[in-house]
Design an enzyme around this catalytic site. Sequence first.
Site, PDB file in Angstrom:
ATOM      1  N   ARG A  52      -2.518   5.079   7.338  1.00  0.00           N
ATOM      2  CA  ARG A  52      -2.894   3.783   7.837  1.00  0.00           C
ATOM      3  C   ARG A  52      -2.613   3.900   9.549  1.00  0.00           C
ATOM      4  O   ARG A  52      -1.620   4.317  10.080  1.00  0.00           O
ATOM      5  CB  ARG A  52      -1.760   2.734   7.290  1.00  0.00           C
ATOM      6  CG  ARG A  52      -1.946   1.243   7.953  1.00  0.00           C
ATOM      7  CD  ARG A  52      -1.323   0.114   7.463  1.00  0.00           C
ATOM      8  NE  ARG A  52      -1.959  -0.146   6.078  1.00  0.00           N
ATOM      9  CZ  ARG A  52      -1.585  -1.361   5.310  1.00  0.00           C
ATOM     10  NH1 ARG A  52      -0.486  -1.928   5.684  1.00  0.00           N
ATOM     11  NH2 ARG A  52      -2.420  -1.481   4.126  1.00  0.00           N
ATOM     12  N   THR A  77       0.820  -1.277  -0.015  1.00  0.00           N
ATOM     13  CA  THR A  77      -0.133   0.016  -0.081  1.00  0.00           C
ATOM     14  C   THR A  77       0.782   1.325   0.106  1.00  0.00           C
ATOM     15  O   THR A  77       0.667   2.253  -0.902  1.00  0.00           O
ATOM     16  CB  THR A  77      -1.079   0.008   1.266  1.00  0.00           C
ATOM     17  OG1 THR A  77      -1.528  -1.301   1.300  1.00  0.00           O
ATOM     18  CG2 THR A  77      -1.958   1.123   1.210  1.00  0.00           C
ATOM     19  N   HIS A 134     -10.353  -0.921   4.303  1.00  0.00           N
ATOM     20  CA  HIS A 134      -9.205  -0.848   3.285  1.00  0.00           C
ATOM     21  C   HIS A 134      -9.778  -0.423   1.880  1.00  0.00           C
ATOM     22  O   HIS A 134      -9.476  -1.293   1.093  1.00  0.00           O
ATOM     23  CB  HIS A 134      -8.220  -2.024   3.606  1.00  0.00           C
ATOM     24  CG  HIS A 134      -6.912  -1.812   2.953  1.00  0.00           C
ATOM     25  ND1 HIS A 134      -6.685  -0.759   2.222  1.00  0.00           N
ATOM     26  CD2 HIS A 134      -5.693  -2.723   3.189  1.00  0.00           C
ATOM     27  CE1 HIS A 134      -5.313  -0.694   1.854  1.00  0.00           C
ATOM     28  NE2 HIS A 134      -4.721  -1.739   2.347  1.00  0.00           N
TER      29      HIS A 134
END
Length: 335
Positions: free
Chosen positions: A129, A79, A158
């Site tokens: 995050r 990510t 997510h």
Amino acid sequence: MSRSELLSVDPTEQSLEKINGTFAGHDILSLDQFDRTSLDKVFARTQSVKETLEQDGLHPQTLQGNIVTLLFYEPSSRTRGSFDAATKRMGGNTIVVENPQQFSSAAKGESFKDTIRTFENYSDVIVLRHPQTGSAQIAADAAKIPIINAGDGGSGEHPTQALLDLFTIREKRTSLENMTGVVAGDLVNGRTVKSLIRGLALYPGNTLYLLSPEQLKLSRDDLNDFTKRGIKLIEIGREDEIPQNADFWYWTRVQKERFSNPNEYETLKNSFVLTRELLNRYGGENTIIMHPLPRVEEISEDVDDDSRAVYLRSQMKNGMYVRMALLGLVLGKKI
Ligand code: NCD
């Protein structure tokens, strides 16, 4: 996390702003913000980014002068790496703050909101995050620039992972309707599956077989909430209940870091291992094998070379394309 860093939020009390096809300036916190038109917009932009990059090796530098902050309170390879690559491939720059609880002023006692406000001053988007569910909403409330949720807690979401997962299913199976999928692993602690199910529930005729040990089933609240949306969810607990010839298998890791009891993790971690044998027994010629990654031991390495296994190839690469598309949209760029 230290006590002082814990955030107080009840995500159920927050109301999510719908995207309604207009992305510029919007936070991306949950799949619940999307309707099919908004998803189509992301897919079309992603397809064009992908074609441009694959044909020319270059993308127009539409993020020149833009700065994206990557604020990651939890570990990440794909990510973070793909958002970083996405920004730079479009000519933008990044501020990368890994482990802010140690390497930002949070270590001196600064509050989460003040950290968010700091990077708001320096950048155009914050990709966040965080281990706590609801943290992305807190950040969005604190900042005027867009916040992109890159994973909030185990029972959170997510959304950008779901966008790349949906794009991959659509690309390989040509549709997001009337799909039969198997979703396996840690369904209670995994946030990727929660966003994916929300996305698939927007399309008619989808059936998901949810394969997990009893302890790792979806929470009953999530199961009820998702079922009400019309998607068919069938909980199974044995490999021989896997349907033949599904369109996709979506395997996930048992989320070690969410267990308070390490023995429980050890007992559950390899409950369902995807082997070549399992794939040959229940998979079809066109069943694609997906995994958000990281994979620990739940898919054996001899599956990696199977042409149906997309997790180390197109699924991962689509992550960068989707994030390029999304950054362009959120920053109001024409391409
Ligand atoms: C996932 C996550 O962080 O939720 N990783 C990812 O972004 N692809 C899945 C996981 O950690 O198991």
